[in-house]
Design a protein around this motif. Structure first.
Motif, PDB file in Angstrom:
ATOM      1  N   VAL A  86       0.834  -1.203   0.000  1.00  0.00           N
ATOM      2  CA  VAL A  86       0.000   0.000   0.000  1.00  0.00           C
ATOM      3  C   VAL A  86       0.869   1.253   0.000  1.00  0.00           C
ATOM      4  N   VAL A  87       0.576   2.143  -0.930  1.00  0.00           N
ATOM      5  CA  VAL A  87       1.197   3.460  -1.007  1.00  0.00           C
ATOM      6  C   VAL A  87       0.059   4.451  -0.809  1.00  0.00           C
ATOM      7  N   ARG A  88      -0.051   4.927   0.426  1.00  0.00           N
ATOM      8  CA  ARG A  88      -1.183   5.794   0.763  1.00  0.00           C
ATOM      9  C   ARG A  88      -0.718   7.225   0.987  1.00  0.00           C
ATOM     10  N   PHE A  89      -1.195   8.098   0.128  1.00  0.00           N
ATOM     11  CA  PHE A  89      -0.911   9.522   0.267  1.00  0.00           C
ATOM     12  C   PHE A  89      -1.769  10.064   1.403  1.00  0.00           C
ATOM     13  N   SER A  90      -1.298  11.122   2.047  1.00  0.00           N
ATOM     14  CA  SER A  90      -2.102  11.750   3.090  1.00  0.00           C
ATOM     15  C   SER A  90      -3.375  12.303   2.461  1.00  0.00           C
ATOM     16  N   GLU A  91      -4.408  12.430   3.268  1.00  0.00           N
ATOM     17  CA  GLU A  91      -5.720  12.835   2.759  1.00  0.00           C
ATOM     18  C   GLU A  91      -5.668  14.167   2.017  1.00  0.00           C
ATOM     19  N   GLU A  92      -4.920  15.098   2.514  1.00  0.00           N
ATOM     20  CA  GLU A  92      -4.788  16.404   1.870  1.00  0.00           C
ATOM     21  C   GLU A  92      -3.426  16.485   1.186  1.00  0.00           C
ATOM     22  N   SER A  93      -3.310  15.874   0.021  1.00  0.00           N
ATOM     23  CA  SER A  93      -2.045  15.837  -0.718  1.00  0.00           C
ATOM     24  C   SER A  93      -1.947  17.019  -1.662  1.00  0.00           C
ATOM     25  N   HIS A  94      -1.684  18.176  -1.112  1.00  0.00           N
ATOM     26  CA  HIS A  94      -1.614  19.393  -1.918  1.00  0.00           C
ATOM     27  C   HIS A  94      -0.310  19.499  -2.707  1.00  0.00           C
ATOM     28  N   ARG A  95       0.642  18.629  -2.395  1.00  0.00           N
ATOM     29  CA  ARG A  95       1.935  18.692  -3.083  1.00  0.00           C
ATOM     30  C   ARG A  95       1.916  17.974  -4.429  1.00  0.00           C
ATOM     31  N   VAL A  96       0.853  17.273  -4.764  1.00  0.00           N
ATOM     32  CA  VAL A  96       0.786  16.540  -6.013  1.00  0.00           C
ATOM     33  C   VAL A  96       0.189  17.453  -7.079  1.00  0.00           C
TER      34      VAL A  96
END
Length: 166
Positions: A86-96
């Motif tokens: 699993v590669v889980r981004f944080s809920e608020e991934s504003h850096r993407v």
């Protein structure tokens, strides 16, 4: 630390804090969606092409909770854990903000979740300040593919709020 049994199932879910057992016990109305998703993941282990899931719903409907249940099941099931990471981004991934940001995010998460694979820390350190997108893409895409071939594990990438990324 042992999780205590709550006296009520209402209002006690906190993403990242609620334990897997409690998370499962407070799940309401998502069992068939959860089971269907897990069954598809089981059937796809080691196969190409892979399924992609897009869970859409208004704020507060339980999308984060559902992703947590799926992640818990993958971590808690030896067959799923052997087939997926699993590669889980944080809920608020504003850096993407671009494909390169996405790849660097995957690399950073692999660095954090796979400490026994030091290449991810090395790649992230080397590429985090790289200004040429093509260098990052041409380095990380083959590295991710090579890991897949070597470990026979597919990545389950969990990215919330995809509409913000687009």
């Amino acid at each position: 630390m042992r999780e205590s049994r709550p006296s009520s199932h209402l209002g006690l879910y906190r993403a990242g804090i609620t334990g897997p057992e409690h998370r499962r016990s407070i799940t309401v109305g998502r069992e068939s969606l959860f089971q269907d998703t897990i069954e598809i993941l089981r059937k796809c282990i080691g196969k190409k092409p892979k399924h992609h899931f897009l869970f859409i719903g208004p704020r507060g409907i339980g999308k984060t909770h559902l992703l947590s249940l799926i992640e818990d099941e993958i971590h808690g099931d030896t067959v799923l854990a052997a087939g997926y990471h699993v590669v889980r981004f944080s809920e608020e991934s504003h850096r993407v903000l671009s494909f390169v940001d996405f790849l660097l995010g995957v690399c950073e998460i692999l660095r954090d979740t796979l400490p026994d694979e030091p290449q991810w820390a090395q790649l992230h350190q080397r590429l985090a300040t790289e200004e040429r997108d093509e260098i990052i893409v041409d380095t990380l895409v083959p590295a991710i593919r090579q890991r897949r071939r070597q470990t026979k594990q597919s990545l389950v990438i969990m990215l919330e709020n995809l509409h913000q990324v687009f």
